[in-house]
Design a protein around this motif. Structure first.
Motif, PDB file in Angstrom:
ATOM      1  N   PHE A   1       0.996  -1.377   0.048  1.00 35.50           N
ATOM      2  CA  PHE A   1      -0.334   0.041   0.066  1.00 35.50           C
ATOM      3  C   PHE A   1       1.100   1.287   0.046  1.00 35.50           C
ATOM      4  O   PHE A   1       0.554   2.248  -0.809  1.00 35.50           O
ATOM      5  CB  PHE A   1      -1.000  -0.187   1.324  1.00 35.50           C
ATOM      6  N   LEU A   2       1.888   1.250   0.851  1.00 31.49           N
ATOM      7  CA  LEU A   2       2.816   2.395   0.886  1.00 31.49           C
ATOM      8  C   LEU A   2       3.465   2.719  -0.346  1.00 31.49           C
ATOM      9  O   LEU A   2       3.754   3.892  -0.918  1.00 31.49           O
ATOM     10  CB  LEU A   2       3.695   2.415   2.059  1.00 31.49           C
ATOM     11  N   ARG A   3       4.013   1.620  -1.308  1.00 32.74           N
ATOM     12  CA  ARG A   3       4.683   1.607  -2.337  1.00 32.74           C
ATOM     13  C   ARG A   3       3.832   2.436  -3.275  1.00 32.74           C
ATOM     14  O   ARG A   3       4.273   3.095  -4.028  1.00 32.74           O
ATOM     15  CB  ARG A   3       5.069   0.273  -2.812  1.00 32.74           C
ATOM     16  N   GLU A   4       2.435   2.117  -3.062  1.00 31.20           N
ATOM     17  CA  GLU A   4       1.402   2.696  -4.104  1.00 31.20           C
ATOM     18  C   GLU A   4       1.275   4.168  -3.998  1.00 31.20           C
ATOM     19  O   GLU A   4       1.104   4.889  -4.722  1.00 31.20           O
ATOM     20  CB  GLU A   4       0.041   1.714  -4.249  1.00 31.20           C
ATOM     21  N   VAL A   5       1.200   4.371  -2.745  1.00 30.59           N
ATOM     22  CA  VAL A   5       1.370   5.656  -2.189  1.00 30.59           C
ATOM     23  C   VAL A   5       2.473   6.500  -2.711  1.00 30.59           C
ATOM     24  O   VAL A   5       2.371   7.662  -3.281  1.00 30.59           O
ATOM     25  CB  VAL A   5       1.236   6.046  -0.682  1.00 30.59           C
ATOM     26  N   GLY A   6       3.528   5.948  -2.679  1.00 28.58           N
ATOM     27  CA  GLY A   6       4.790   6.647  -3.153  1.00 28.58           C
ATOM     28  C   GLY A   6       4.720   7.033  -4.720  1.00 28.58           C
ATOM     29  O   GLY A   6       5.304   7.837  -5.057  1.00 28.58           O
ATOM     30  N   THR A   7       4.139   5.735  -5.401  1.00 27.88           N
ATOM     31  CA  THR A   7       3.915   5.930  -6.646  1.00 27.88           C
ATOM     32  C   THR A   7       3.190   7.081  -7.042  1.00 27.88           C
ATOM     33  O   THR A   7       3.254   7.961  -7.954  1.00 27.88           O
ATOM     34  CB  THR A   7       3.478   4.601  -7.255  1.00 27.88           C
ATOM     35  N   ASN A   8       1.932   7.160  -6.398  1.00 27.00           N
ATOM     36  CA  ASN A   8       0.887   8.185  -6.599  1.00 27.00           C
ATOM     37  C   ASN A   8       1.555   9.746  -6.029  1.00 27.00           C
ATOM     38  O   ASN A   8       1.362  10.535  -6.784  1.00 27.00           O
ATOM     39  CB  ASN A   8      -0.203   8.207  -5.818  1.00 27.00           C
ATOM     40  N   MET A   9       2.589   9.749  -5.253  1.00 28.75           N
ATOM     41  CA  MET A   9       3.144  10.916  -4.800  1.00 28.75           C
ATOM     42  C   MET A   9       4.289  11.327  -6.114  1.00 28.75           C
ATOM     43  O   MET A   9       4.251  12.509  -6.242  1.00 28.75           O
ATOM     44  CB  MET A   9       4.011  10.792  -3.487  1.00 28.75           C
ATOM     45  N   ALA A  10       4.912  10.335  -6.483  1.00 28.21           N
ATOM     46  CA  ALA A  10       5.773  10.831  -7.705  1.00 28.21           C
ATOM     47  C   ALA A  10       5.001  11.047  -8.879  1.00 28.21           C
ATOM     48  O   ALA A  10       5.538  12.274  -9.331  1.00 28.21           O
ATOM     49  CB  ALA A  10       6.403   9.435  -7.935  1.00 28.21           C
ATOM     50  N   ARG A  11       3.852  10.768  -9.191  1.00 27.15           N
ATOM     51  CA  ARG A  11       3.215  11.306 -10.018  1.00 27.15           C
ATOM     52  C   ARG A  11       2.327  12.598  -9.948  1.00 27.15           C
ATOM     53  O   ARG A  11       2.366  13.533 -10.850  1.00 27.15           O
ATOM     54  CB  ARG A  11       1.967  10.298 -10.484  1.00 27.15           C
ATOM     55  N   ALA A  12       2.133  12.947  -8.483  1.00 25.97           N
ATOM     56  CA  ALA A  12       1.807  14.285  -8.315  1.00 25.97           C
ATOM     57  C   ALA A  12       3.156  15.419  -8.257  1.00 25.97           C
ATOM     58  O   ALA A  12       2.737  16.512  -8.262  1.00 25.97           O
ATOM     59  CB  ALA A  12       1.005  14.215  -6.714  1.00 25.97           C
ATOM     60  N   LEU A  13       4.138  14.664  -8.228  1.00 23.40           N
ATOM     61  CA  LEU A  13       5.493  15.641  -8.085  1.00 23.40           C
ATOM     62  C   LEU A  13       6.230  15.242  -9.153  1.00 23.40           C
ATOM     63  O   LEU A  13       7.438  14.750  -9.015  1.00 23.40           O
ATOM     64  CB  LEU A  13       6.128  15.329  -6.674  1.00 23.40           C
ATOM     65  N   PRO A  14       5.923  15.412 -10.383  1.00 22.49           N
ATOM     66  CA  PRO A  14       6.654  15.008 -11.461  1.00 22.49           C
ATOM     67  C   PRO A  14       8.000  15.899 -11.683  1.00 22.49           C
ATOM     68  O   PRO A  14       8.153  16.880 -11.253  1.00 22.49           O
ATOM     69  CB  PRO A  14       5.878  15.150 -12.745  1.00 22.49           C
TER      70      PRO A  14
END
Length: 163
Positions: free
Chosen positions: A53-66
């Motif tokens: 779950f936290l890896r997916e949160v990190g993935t989504n953070m990266a997408r929000a912070l390109p």
């Protein structure tokens, strides 16, 4: 990455982290929430599920912070450090290895009084694994490669982008 090159990065990390903290302060705004969120997640989910779950949160953070598209590893490191400076989430050093990239991430906001059990420090690792994996993928990194922790959860974190 050669063991000598990584040993050098890890040796210089404490001084780099001290310099980083000397010019910044950690935000009090989210500490209790983040500590409670991490503790609740690990208390109510299997460790592997919580990490995923936290890896997916990190993935989504990266997408929000390109990051901008860059041509060199040095430019990528600079772009990452600019994002980390904006977020007050530490610093990163990247070193190319043979078939991988060594990542040293220091001064992550993991040690704060509200996190009495150290759960956020634990949670930050899979979060950063997901975030860095997505940042590398967005730079046209091979889709079969991922970021993973090397060794122990310790300051600084030693991660690797590779197989």
């Amino acid at each position: 990455m050669s063991k000598h090159a990584m040993d050098h990065l890890l040796a210089e990390a404490p001084g780099r982290s001290l310099a980083y903290h000397a010019g910044r302060h950690a935000s009090l705004q989210w500490r209790a929430f983040v500590a409670a969120l991490a503790r609740t997640l690990y208390d109510n989910a299997e460790d592997g599920d919580a990490d995923a779950f936290l890896r997916e949160v990190g993935t989504n953070m990266a997408r929000a912070l390109p990051l901008p598209q860059v041509a060199t590893l040095e430019e990528l490191e600079a772009a990452m450090n600019a994002k980390w400076a904006d977020l007050d989430w530490g610093w990163v050093r990247l070193r190319e290895g043979t078939g991988d990239v060594g990542i040293v991430h220091g001064a992550t906001p993991t040690g704060f009084a509200e996190d009495t059990g150290g759960t956020w420090g634990r949670a930050s690792v899979p979060l950063l694994e997901g975030l860095y994996t997505e940042w590398f993928a967005a730079q046209q990194g091979p889709s079969h490669l991922a970021v993973s922790l090397v060794g122990e959860r310790a300051e600084p974190l030693h991660l690797r982008y590779g197989r």
